[in-house]
Scaffold this motif. Structure first.
Motif, short mmCIF file in Angstrom:
data_model
loop_
_atom_site.label_atom_id
_atom_site.label_comp_id
_atom_site.label_asym_id
_atom_site.label_seq_id
_atom_site.Cartn_x
_atom_site.Cartn_y
_atom_site.Cartn_z
N THR A 109 57.32 61.28 23.27
CA THR A 109 55.95 61.53 23.43
C THR A 109 55.20 60.46 24.35
N GLU A 110 55.54 59.26 23.74
CA GLU A 110 54.91 58.14 24.53
C GLU A 110 55.39 57.88 25.99
N ALA A 111 56.65 58.11 26.35
CA ALA A 111 57.20 58.33 27.57
C ALA A 111 56.47 59.54 28.33
N LEU A 112 56.77 60.52 27.81
CA LEU A 112 56.04 61.64 28.48
C LEU A 112 54.60 61.70 28.98
N LYS A 113 53.80 61.14 27.90
CA LYS A 113 52.40 60.72 28.41
C LYS A 113 52.22 59.78 29.53
N ALA A 114 53.06 58.90 29.50
CA ALA A 114 53.32 58.04 30.68
C ALA A 114 53.37 58.33 31.89
N VAL A 115 54.50 59.22 31.90
CA VAL A 115 55.14 59.90 33.20
C VAL A 115 54.05 60.70 33.78
N ILE A 116 53.40 61.74 32.78
CA ILE A 116 52.39 62.71 33.07
C ILE A 116 51.25 61.68 33.61
N ARG A 117 50.87 60.55 33.33
CA ARG A 117 49.77 59.88 33.75
C ARG A 117 50.21 59.41 35.13
N GLU A 121 48.06 60.38 38.27
CA GLU A 121 47.51 59.24 38.81
C GLU A 121 47.80 58.40 40.23
N THR A 122 49.25 58.19 40.13
CA THR A 122 50.03 57.57 41.07
C THR A 122 50.48 58.68 42.17
N LEU A 123 51.15 59.61 41.88
CA LEU A 123 51.66 60.79 42.85
C LEU A 123 50.64 61.71 43.30
N HIS A 124 49.67 61.87 42.55
CA HIS A 124 48.66 62.98 42.99
C HIS A 124 49.00 64.37 42.84
N LEU A 125 49.92 64.68 41.79
CA LEU A 125 50.31 65.81 41.41
C LEU A 125 49.21 66.61 41.06
N HIS A 126 49.40 68.02 41.23
CA HIS A 126 48.47 68.96 40.71
C HIS A 126 49.05 69.66 39.61
N ARG A 127 50.32 69.66 39.28
CA ARG A 127 50.97 70.38 38.16
C ARG A 127 52.33 69.73 37.91
N ILE A 128 52.70 69.80 36.64
CA ILE A 128 53.81 69.18 35.92
C ILE A 128 54.29 70.14 34.92
N GLU A 129 55.44 70.24 35.16
CA GLU A 129 56.16 71.50 34.39
C GLU A 129 57.27 70.95 33.56
N ALA A 130 57.50 71.84 32.61
CA ALA A 130 58.85 71.29 31.76
C ALA A 130 59.55 72.64 31.27
N GLY A 131 60.75 72.54 30.93
CA GLY A 131 61.60 73.62 30.51
C GLY A 131 62.27 73.20 29.03
N CYS A 132 62.35 74.19 27.98
CA CYS A 132 62.95 73.88 26.94
C CYS A 132 63.61 74.88 26.06
N ALA A 133 64.69 74.64 25.74
CA ALA A 133 65.35 75.85 24.83
C ALA A 133 64.55 76.20 24.00
N LEU A 173 48.25 70.62 33.97
CA LEU A 173 47.47 70.64 35.15
C LEU A 173 46.58 69.29 35.28
N GLU A 174 46.38 68.81 36.62
CA GLU A 174 45.69 67.52 36.61
C GLU A 174 44.27 67.74 36.27
N THR A 175 43.71 68.95 35.90
CA THR A 175 42.58 69.03 35.40
C THR A 175 42.69 69.29 33.83
N ASP A 176 43.65 69.59 33.27
CA ASP A 176 43.65 69.66 31.84
C ASP A 176 43.55 68.64 31.16
N LYS A 177 42.73 68.78 29.85
CA LYS A 177 42.67 67.54 29.01
C LYS A 177 44.03 67.20 28.42
N ARG A 178 43.91 65.79 28.57
CA ARG A 178 45.15 64.91 27.84
C ARG A 178 44.77 64.30 26.69
N PRO A 179 45.75 64.40 25.75
CA PRO A 179 45.39 63.71 24.40
C PRO A 179 45.85 62.18 24.65
#
Length: 179
Positions: A109-117, A121-133, A173-179
Motif C-alpha cells: 500500500t505504501e509503495a502503491l501510494k508513492a507510485v500513484i503520486r 505529480e511527475t509524469l502528469h498522468l490522468h489515469r492509473i489502472e490496475a487489474g487483480c484476480a 484519476l488525477e482528480t480523485d481524492k487520495r488517502p
C-alpha cells in the motif's frame, strides 16, 4: 531514479537483483494469482530482468520496473511496475509482487501510494489502472486502501495455474481524492 517513502525505497531494477527476484518469482504463494508463472530456471528470470532494465534506459521510459527495498536495512521486499500507455491518453497501469515474508505489513500500500503520486505529480498522468484476480483478497485490499476504485469485472481473462480466472479492473484519476 528512485522513489522514497517513510519506510521504503523504490529504485530501478538492476542485474544484481537477479537472485532475490528469481526467488520471488519461484514462490508458489506469489505465483498463485500471477499469469507470469514460475520460471524454469534463473536464466528465464535473467532475461525478464534484462528486458526491464533495457526499458529503463530508453530516452522516454514507458515501462518503469522498481525493486522495493526497506530503507533501514535494504532488505528486498518485492517488485513494482508502472507501464505507460499511449501518450495521448495519459494513462498508466501498475502491478506489484511482494515477497511472502513481507505480506501484511503495509509495504504494498505504501509503495502503491508513492507510485500513484509519482504518476500524477511527475509524469502528469490522468489515469492509473490496475487489474487483480477476483480471489486475490490481499491485492484487492491494497488497491482499495490506496484509493483505487473498482470499475468492473472481466470474465475468465487471467490464465492462472489454477485455470482461467476473472479479473477486477481498478483505477484512480488525477482528480480523485487520495488517502
Amino acid at each position: 531514479m528512485q522513489i522514497s517513502t517513510e519506510r521504503l525505497v523504490l529504485r530501478f531494477i538492476e542485474l544484481s537483483d537477479l537472485e532475490p527476484v528469481h526467488e520471488l518469482h519461484s514462490l508458489p504463494e506469489t505465483d498463485q494469482f500471477n499469469a507470469l508463472g514460475i520460471p524454469e530456471d534463473i536464466t528465464v528470470t535473467r532475461s525478464i530482468i534484462e528486458s526491464w532494465i533495457a526499458a529503463t534506459k530508453l530516452p522516454e521510459i514507458e515501462n518503469y520496473t522498481f525493486v522495493i527495498e526497506h530503507k533501514s536495512n535494504k532488505a528486498f521486499i518485492g517488485l513494482f511496475g508502472l507501464k505507460l500507455g499511449t501518450k495521448k491518453y495519459q494513462r498508466g497501469e501498475v502491478w506489484f509482487k511482494i515477497h511472502k515474508n513481507h505480506w501484511k505489513r503495509g509495504y504494498a500500500t505504501e509503495a502503491l501510494k508513492a507510485v500513484i503520486r509519482f504518476g500524477f505529480e511527475t509524469l502528469h498522468l490522468h489515469r492509473i489502472e490496475a487489474g487483480c484476480a477476483v480471489d486475490n483478497i490481499g491485492s484487492i485490499s491494497v488497491l482499495e486502501k490506496a484509493g483505487m476504485i473498482r470499475e468492473g469485472r472481466a470474465r475468465k481473462i487471467l490464465p492462472l495455474k489454477s485455470g482461467w480466472a476473472d479479473n477486477f479492473g481498478y483505477s484512480i484519476l488525477e482528480t480523485d481524492k487520495r488517502p
